[in-house]
Design an enzyme around this catalytic site. Structure first.
Site, short mmCIF file in Angstrom:
data_model
loop_
_atom_site.label_atom_id
_atom_site.label_comp_id
_atom_site.label_asym_id
_atom_site.label_seq_id
_atom_site.Cartn_x
_atom_site.Cartn_y
_atom_site.Cartn_z
N ARG A 263 14.29 -6.77 75.34
CA ARG A 263 14.40 -7.19 73.66
C ARG A 263 15.75 -6.93 72.95
O ARG A 263 15.18 -7.33 72.12
CB ARG A 263 13.01 -5.48 73.35
CG ARG A 263 11.79 -5.10 73.54
CD ARG A 263 12.00 -3.96 73.64
NE ARG A 263 10.71 -3.81 74.84
CZ ARG A 263 9.95 -2.26 74.96
NH1 ARG A 263 10.36 -1.50 75.04
NH2 ARG A 263 8.28 -1.83 75.62
N LYS B 11 3.73 -8.82 76.84
CA LYS B 11 2.42 -8.79 75.68
C LYS B 11 1.78 -10.12 75.21
O LYS B 11 2.37 -10.95 75.64
CB LYS B 11 2.89 -8.00 75.22
CG LYS B 11 3.07 -6.79 75.66
CD LYS B 11 3.43 -5.87 74.19
CE LYS B 11 4.17 -4.03 74.89
NZ LYS B 11 4.03 -3.23 73.44
N ARG C 253 13.20 -0.08 83.06
CA ARG C 253 12.72 0.73 81.49
C ARG C 253 14.47 -0.37 80.91
O ARG C 253 14.57 -0.21 79.33
CB ARG C 253 12.33 1.68 81.99
CG ARG C 253 11.23 2.00 81.83
CD ARG C 253 10.46 2.14 80.71
NE ARG C 253 10.51 2.85 79.52
CZ ARG C 253 9.18 2.91 78.63
NH1 ARG C 253 8.03 2.55 78.44
NH2 ARG C 253 9.88 3.77 77.10
N THR D 66 12.68 1.05 72.82
CA THR D 66 10.58 0.46 72.70
C THR D 66 11.61 -0.17 71.14
O THR D 66 10.58 -1.27 70.51
CB THR D 66 10.31 2.11 71.97
OG1 THR D 66 9.97 2.51 72.76
CG2 THR D 66 8.57 1.66 71.38
N PHE E 296 -1.02 4.27 64.28
CA PHE E 296 -0.60 2.79 65.20
C PHE E 296 -1.58 2.29 65.81
O PHE E 296 -1.84 1.30 66.44
CB PHE E 296 0.52 1.95 65.57
CG PHE E 296 1.18 2.73 66.00
CD1 PHE E 296 1.58 2.35 67.18
CD2 PHE E 296 2.21 4.03 65.90
CE1 PHE E 296 1.86 3.03 68.89
CE2 PHE E 296 3.15 5.08 66.84
CZ PHE E 296 2.69 4.28 67.96
N TYR F 162 -3.18 3.05 77.14
CA TYR F 162 -2.10 3.86 75.73
C TYR F 162 -2.97 4.74 74.87
O TYR F 162 -2.71 5.48 73.85
CB TYR F 162 -1.63 2.33 74.51
CG TYR F 162 -1.35 1.15 74.32
CD1 TYR F 162 -0.01 1.66 74.69
CD2 TYR F 162 -1.62 -0.23 74.04
CE1 TYR F 162 0.46 0.80 75.47
CE2 TYR F 162 -0.93 -0.87 74.38
CZ TYR F 162 0.62 -0.79 74.89
OH TYR F 162 1.63 -1.43 75.02
#
Ligand code: RTP
Length: 155
Positions: free
Chosen positions: A109, A16, A92, A98, A64, A56
């Site tokens: 992450r 991103k 994943r 997330t 959001f 999305y």
């Protein structure tokens, strides 16, 4: 049945805008390469707002959603297709949760970011999403056919 057990299962991954700005593209690619997965396609693009909204679309009713689409469209992303055995599930797992706060150290992450709205990377959440996202982001001719000699030593 068979496609989920195939060495050529594919998933869609996008670093991103925060990942590009923070110079973490190489770190992300390194992890997938080192695991043994095969890069099938890659490009840097500023995705149109329409593309981000479509990407999305399942989240369209959530509060959001507008901010998420605006952020995805705010700068370049690196879009990729990765290939390998159980790749959708494995990517994943490598991404973490997330919310980076819930992500274990060792995950992308869990190692590289802090907050939900700046969680660095997207990976398809199912084979069905992967197929849709690959078709949304890539033209067939952008997926390069080549033989990866490593494969014989991985499978
Ligand atoms: P992604 O699609 O980006 O890979 O993320 P994901 O499947 O792990 O999570 P998903 O529920 O699909 O959410 C998509 C992205 O929306 C942002 N988000 N913000 N409450 C919030 O403010 C909120 N919740 C989710 C995150 O950037 C998440 O990756």
């Amino acid at each position: 049945c068979c496609s989920t057990m195939s060495n050529t299962e594919r998933t869609f991954v996008a670093v991103k805008p925060d990942g590009i700005q923070r110079g973490l593209v190489g770190e992300v690619i390194k992890r997938f390469e080192q695991r043994g997965f095969r890069l099938a396609a890659m490009k840097m693009v500023v995705a149109s707002e329409d593309l981000c909204k479509q990407h999305y679309i399942d989240l369209k009713d959530l509060p959001f959603y507008p901010g998420l689409c605006t952020f995805m469209h705010s700068g370049p992303v690196v879009a990729m297709i990765w290939e390998g055995l159980n790749i959708v599930k494995n990517v994943r797992l490598m991404l973490g949760e997330t919310n980076p706060a819930d992500s274990k150290p060792g995950s992308i992450r869990g190692d590289l970011c802090i907050t939900l709205g700046r969680n660095l990377i997207h990976g398809s959440d199912s084979l069905d999403s992967a197929n849709k996202e690959i078709a949304l982001w890539f033209k067939p001719e952008e997926i390069i056919e080549y033989k990866s000699c490593q494969q014989a030593f991985l499978y």
